[in-house]
Design a protein around this motif. Sequence first.
Motif, PDB file in Angstrom:
ATOM      1  N   LEU A  71       0.830  -1.210   0.000  1.00 47.20           N
ATOM      2  CA  LEU A  71       0.000   0.000   0.000  1.00 47.20           C
ATOM      3  C   LEU A  71       0.862   1.258   0.000  1.00 47.20           C
ATOM      4  CD1 LEU A  71      -2.816   1.293   0.156  1.00 47.20           C
ATOM      5  CD2 LEU A  71      -2.645   1.110   2.654  1.00 47.20           C
ATOM      6  N   THR A  72       1.921   1.267   0.792  1.00 49.50           N
ATOM      7  CA  THR A  72       2.814   2.436   0.846  1.00 49.50           C
ATOM      8  C   THR A  72       3.426   2.699  -0.530  1.00 49.50           C
ATOM      9  OG1 THR A  72       3.275   2.049   3.176  1.00 49.50           O
ATOM     10  CG2 THR A  72       4.862   3.405   1.972  1.00 49.50           C
TER      11      THR A  72
ATOM     12  N   THR B 276       2.576   6.110  -3.138  1.00 46.06           N
ATOM     13  CA  THR B 276       3.699   7.032  -3.353  1.00 46.06           C
ATOM     14  C   THR B 276       3.452   7.993  -4.516  1.00 46.06           C
ATOM     15  OG1 THR B 276       5.279   5.576  -2.274  1.00 46.06           O
ATOM     16  CG2 THR B 276       6.182   7.170  -3.820  1.00 46.06           C
ATOM     17  N   PRO B 277       2.827   7.583  -5.618  1.00 46.03           N
ATOM     18  CA  PRO B 277       2.542   8.569  -6.672  1.00 46.03           C
ATOM     19  C   PRO B 277       1.701   9.760  -6.186  1.00 46.03           C
ATOM     20  CG  PRO B 277       2.321   6.367  -7.562  1.00 46.03           C
ATOM     21  CD  PRO B 277       2.501   6.217  -6.064  1.00 46.03           C
TER      22      PRO B 277
ATOM     23  N   ARG C 239       9.202  13.862   2.870  1.00 47.57           N
ATOM     24  CA  ARG C 239       8.261  12.744   2.971  1.00 47.57           C
ATOM     25  C   ARG C 239       8.590  11.638   1.973  1.00 47.57           C
ATOM     26  NH1 ARG C 239       1.845  13.334   2.344  1.00 47.57           N
ATOM     27  NH2 ARG C 239       2.462  14.007   0.289  1.00 47.57           N
ATOM     28  N   LEU C 240       9.146  11.980   0.835  1.00 47.47           N
ATOM     29  CA  LEU C 240       9.439  10.960  -0.172  1.00 47.47           C
ATOM     30  C   LEU C 240      10.500   9.959   0.297  1.00 47.47           C
ATOM     31  CD1 LEU C 240       9.106  13.089  -3.407  1.00 47.47           C
ATOM     32  CD2 LEU C 240       7.461  11.475  -2.422  1.00 47.47           C
TER      33      LEU C 240
ATOM     34  N   ILE D 294       8.727   1.981   5.086  1.00 44.62           N
ATOM     35  CA  ILE D 294       8.703   0.602   4.599  1.00 44.62           C
ATOM     36  C   ILE D 294       9.612  -0.282   5.456  1.00 44.62           C
ATOM     37  CG2 ILE D 294       9.460  -0.875   2.671  1.00 44.62           C
ATOM     38  CD1 ILE D 294       8.292   1.335   0.804  1.00 44.62           C
ATOM     39  N   GLY D 295      10.777   0.232   5.796  1.00 44.65           N
ATOM     40  CA  GLY D 295      11.685  -0.514   6.669  1.00 44.65           C
ATOM     41  C   GLY D 295      11.079  -0.783   8.038  1.00 44.65           C
ATOM     42  N   LEU D 296      10.437   0.234   8.604  1.00 39.71           N
ATOM     43  CA  LEU D 296       9.789   0.056   9.911  1.00 39.71           C
ATOM     44  C   LEU D 296       8.632  -0.932   9.844  1.00 39.71           C
ATOM     45  CD1 LEU D 296       9.693   3.689  11.362  1.00 39.71           C
ATOM     46  CD2 LEU D 296      10.952   1.735  12.271  1.00 39.71           C
ATOM     47  N   ILE D 297       7.861  -0.850   8.780  1.00 39.90           N
ATOM     48  CA  ILE D 297       6.746  -1.796   8.610  1.00 39.90           C
ATOM     49  C   ILE D 297       7.297  -3.219   8.573  1.00 39.90           C
ATOM     50  CG2 ILE D 297       4.928  -2.607   7.073  1.00 39.90           C
ATOM     51  CD1 ILE D 297       4.755   0.345   6.023  1.00 39.90           C
ATOM     52  N   TRP D 298       8.287  -3.435   7.718  1.00 42.23           N
ATOM     53  CA  TRP D 298       8.848  -4.774   7.572  1.00 42.23           C
ATOM     54  C   TRP D 298       9.407  -5.275   8.897  1.00 42.23           C
ATOM     55  CZ3 TRP D 298      13.501  -7.218   8.181  1.00 42.23           C
ATOM     56  CH2 TRP D 298      13.582  -8.513   7.649  1.00 42.23           C
TER      57      TRP D 298
END
Length: 125
Positions: free
Chosen positions: A73-74, A78-79, A102-103, A110-114
């Motif tokens: 989803l992240t 992003t677009p 923010r980009l 993504i790293g934190l989610i994983w």
Amino acid sequence: MSRSLARTFVFAWFFIGGVTHFLLPNVFVLIVPLYIPNALIAVYISGALELIGASMLLIPSIRHHAGTGLIILTILVTPANIYMLQIADQFPKIPEWVLIVRLPFQLVLIGLIWWSSRNPTFANS
């Protein structure tokens, strides 16, 4: 940072984000790139997916699936963040540097989610 603290951050990020998609949909519609049809529906769907993903993080047995979904989803939203930077003049209350930062933050997120959705011992805790 502990996995639990990271998971709390990720949960809050997506839970608050998901709720605001429903409370302020017109703001989110503004940042949907023009090539995406039915912007309002896209906003509601992405908001619902944020809420579902955040909720799934709370269930240890499916947490890794939540993490995978939130990473996808992240990437998919992003677009919208790029488009918002391109039309930054329409958001005078948000400093342009925030939109720029923010980009690359998407990669940190993504790293934190994983990391927070997986246990190195594969016990799904």
